[in-house]
Design a protein around this motif. Structure first.
Motif, PDB file in Angstrom:
ATOM      1  N   PHE A  33       0.831  -1.212   0.000  1.00  8.82           N
ATOM      2  CA  PHE A  33       0.000   0.000   0.000  1.00  8.82           C
ATOM      3  C   PHE A  33       0.865   1.262   0.000  1.00  8.82           C
ATOM      4  CE2 PHE A  33      -2.739  -3.236   2.058  1.00  8.82           C
ATOM      5  CZ  PHE A  33      -3.768  -3.228   1.132  1.00  8.82           C
ATOM      6  N   VAL A  34       2.055   1.159   0.616  1.00 12.27           N
ATOM      7  CA  VAL A  34       2.990   2.287   0.609  1.00 12.27           C
ATOM      8  C   VAL A  34       3.491   2.544  -0.804  1.00 12.27           C
ATOM      9  CG1 VAL A  34       5.169   3.179   1.500  1.00 12.27           C
ATOM     10  CG2 VAL A  34       3.680   1.800   2.987  1.00 12.27           C
ATOM     11  N   PHE A  35       3.829   1.477  -1.510  1.00 14.71           N
ATOM     12  CA  PHE A  35       4.301   1.625  -2.887  1.00 14.71           C
ATOM     13  C   PHE A  35       3.175   2.111  -3.806  1.00 14.71           C
ATOM     14  CE2 PHE A  35       7.575  -1.366  -1.350  1.00 14.71           C
ATOM     15  CZ  PHE A  35       8.709  -0.686  -1.767  1.00 14.71           C
ATOM     16  N   LYS A  36       1.973   1.652  -3.547  1.00 10.67           N
ATOM     17  CA  LYS A  36       0.846   2.081  -4.366  1.00 10.67           C
ATOM     18  C   LYS A  36       0.624   3.583  -4.239  1.00 10.67           C
ATOM     19  CE  LYS A  36      -4.030   1.133  -5.305  1.00 10.67           C
ATOM     20  NZ  LYS A  36      -5.221   0.321  -4.953  1.00 10.67           N
ATOM     21  N   ALA A  37       0.876   4.127  -3.063  1.00 11.97           N
ATOM     22  CA  ALA A  37       0.670   5.565  -2.832  1.00 11.97           C
ATOM     23  C   ALA A  37       1.894   6.395  -3.208  1.00 11.97           C
ATOM     24  CB  ALA A  37       0.325   5.804  -1.359  1.00 11.97           C
ATOM     25  N   GLY A  38       2.930   5.756  -3.787  1.00 14.11           N
ATOM     26  CA  GLY A  38       4.183   6.443  -4.072  1.00 14.11           C
ATOM     27  C   GLY A  38       4.047   7.644  -4.983  1.00 14.11           C
ATOM     28  N   ILE A  39       3.334   7.488  -6.093  1.00 13.84           N
ATOM     29  CA  ILE A  39       3.187   8.591  -7.048  1.00 13.84           C
ATOM     30  C   ILE A  39       2.341   9.709  -6.458  1.00 13.84           C
ATOM     31  CG2 ILE A  39       2.223   9.246  -9.286  1.00 13.84           C
ATOM     32  CD1 ILE A  39       3.033   6.507 -10.334  1.00 13.84           C
ATOM     33  N   GLU A  40       1.261   9.336  -5.781  1.00 13.65           N
ATOM     34  CA  GLU A  40       0.385  10.345  -5.172  1.00 13.65           C
ATOM     35  C   GLU A  40       1.123  11.129  -4.095  1.00 13.65           C
ATOM     36  OE1 GLU A  40      -3.779  10.549  -2.573  1.00 13.65           O
ATOM     37  OE2 GLU A  40      -3.071   8.639  -3.415  1.00 13.65           O
ATOM     38  N   ARG A  41       1.946  10.418  -3.311  1.00 15.01           N
ATOM     39  CA  ARG A  41       2.624  11.057  -2.187  1.00 15.01           C
ATOM     40  C   ARG A  41       3.761  11.967  -2.626  1.00 15.01           C
ATOM     41  NH1 ARG A  41       4.223   7.149   2.637  1.00 15.01           N
ATOM     42  NH2 ARG A  41       1.935   7.074   2.670  1.00 15.01           N
ATOM     43  N   TYR A  42       4.475  11.565  -3.692  1.00 15.46           N
ATOM     44  CA  TYR A  42       5.664  12.319  -4.104  1.00 15.46           C
ATOM     45  C   TYR A  42       5.490  13.042  -5.441  1.00 15.46           C
ATOM     46  CZ  TYR A  42       7.598   9.661  -0.280  1.00 15.46           C
ATOM     47  OH  TYR A  42       7.805   9.123   0.965  1.00 15.46           O
ATOM     48  N   GLY A  43       4.253  13.094  -5.935  1.00 12.97           N
ATOM     49  CA  GLY A  43       3.939  13.925  -7.094  1.00 12.97           C
ATOM     50  C   GLY A  43       4.137  13.280  -8.437  1.00 12.97           C
TER      51      GLY A  43
END
Length: 436
Positions: A33-43
């Motif tokens: 779930f952390v990797f899935k949110a990678g693009i959203e979190r870091y732009g």
């Protein structure tokens, strides 16, 4: 010819479907779930790469691909995962049965069976069935075999095509971004290149180029600042005493990790290797041959070691036999141990060394460099954990590559030995026909 192609296509399709269904049992959990949110979190993906490479590690290629795949419905990941399984089994056949002893379908079915029969569930759960680890361990193993395939062709004097070099380069770059597969790849490259240079007195410049790229890429990904940051975090969180360890302590810790966990998790793989090696060696050596006598001693030693492990696992108590196989402790407050314990530990270690040497000379016609390289390379992927403070945080995951390639070495030993016997039989037949 047409029927043969249809059969091969049908086999590949059926195997792919089975691997796809197997992959579907994998659901996102924990770090996924952390990797899935990678693009959203870091732009952006590039933003995630910058953060990851500076704060967590060098696995930016396999886990960067995971970040992309997790943006799509789960079926997309399963599609690519099944494809990785296919690459793995196909290249296990190409690399470890280069002599062509077994049918393709036999190896394609045998390898998954061996993996799920001999590798513990605790190891598979954290590697094959966890997405963020799967792209490193399973996909990285497949990439490694693709990377070294031109070397196998070089040994067998087969024509290396342009596509072989292209696929190898892709495999080199992918495998190098995962430290365990990268280190193993470089080690195998070096040993087989050295063997080729000694045996053939020449090597192809393209192969040397691939080796150089493999070393540079592996070194680059290992030196990314995120590795040092994570090492410090893991040391503080899991292993605060790690910085107190000397180089010798780390060497011994790695050896303890290898021997203790292989014999706890995969003792039957070791026993299977030993039994196969001794059987085939006995076919072409005299009983009074010193090497053969050593092999018989090795077999008895590992049989007793297996009995000890069965007793410990099922009864939970030690017996007089256990003292022979108990290793010198490393991570302990008690630094006093007997001379007998030290000697028995050295003998225990040397038995594994002797097994690897027997693999090297199992074929009387040529040195078995592929089996030798992957045997010691597989053990080394566990041994290097002694130099990592994550040795306690990683759990059973770091053992996957070792267990997988020990199983592949078993296939290689049988293929190589049977090839030698087949060639000898053909030579005898040819001599008889010529005499007539």
């Amino acid at each position: 010819m047409k029927n043969s192609k249809i059969k091969n296509i049908s086999c590949y399709l059926l195997l792919y479907i089975l691997f796809f269904f197997l992959s579907c049992y994998m659901v996102s959990r924990a770090d996924d779930f952390v990797f899935k949110a990678g693009i959203e979190r870091y732009g952006s993906l590039l933003g995630w790469v910058r953060w990851f490479s500076h704060n967590w590690g060098g696995r930016i290629i396999p886990q960067g691909i995971l970040v992309i795949l997790l943006q799509f419905p789960p079926v997309v990941f399963h599609f690519f995962d099944a494809f990785a399984w296919m690459i793995l089994v196909i290249y296990v056949k190409k690399v470890f049965d280069a002599d062509g002893i077994f049918r393709k379908t036999f190896i394609y079915c045998l390898l998954p069976a061996l993996i799920f029969l001999f590798i513990p569930t605790t190891v598979l759960d954290g590697t094959v069935f966890w997405k963020c680890a799967n792209v490193c361990y399973l996909w990285g193993s497949a990439a490694l075999l693709v990377a070294i395939y031109p070397l196998v062709k070089l040994i067998y004097d087969q024509k290396i095509t342009v596509s072989d070099y292209i696929f190898s380069l892709i495999g080199v770059i992918y495998a190098s971004s995962f430290e365990q597969s990268g280190a193993l790849m470089c080690g195998v490259f070096f040993l087989i290149l050295l063997y080729s240079l000694i045996a053939k007195h020449s090597v192809k410049w393209q192969i040397v180029g691939l080796f150089i790229i493999a070393v540079i890429c592996t070194f680059y990904f290992y030196m990314l600042p995120g590795n040092e940051v994570r090492s410090q975090i893991e040391t503080l969180g899991w292993f605060p005493n790690y910085d107190m360890y000397s180089m010798l302590d780390k060497v011994l810790l790695g050896l303890w990790y290898v021997i203790n966990y292989i014999e706890a998790d995969a003792m039957y793989i070791v026993l299977l290797l030993v039994g196969t090696v001794v059987f085939f060696m006995s076919q072409n050596r005299k009983r009074n041959d010193p090497i053969m006598i050593g092999a018989y001693i090795m077999l008895v030693y590992f049989v007793l070691c297996t009995i000890n492990r069965i007793g410990l696992a099922n009864a939970g108590t030690e017996y007089a036999l256990s003292k022979i196989f108990k290793l010198v402790p490393v991570d302990t407050m008690d630094f006093s141990f007997s001379l007998l314990r030290s000697i028995s530990s050295v003998i225990h270690f040397l038995m594994y060394v002797y097994l690897g040497c027997c693999i090297l000379i199992i074929n009387p016609k040529r040195l078995e460099i592929i089996g030798f390289s992957f045997f010691f390379g597989g053990l080394a992927t566990m041994w290097v954990m002694g130099f990592s403070p994550t040795i306690y945080a990683s759990g059973a995951r770091p053992r996957f590559l070792c267990y997988l390639f020990l199983l592949c070495v078993e296939i290689r030993i049988i293929s190589s030995a049977m090839s030698s016997e087949q060639n000898s039989a053909n030579a005898v037949k040819k001599a008889i026909l010529n005499s007539k």
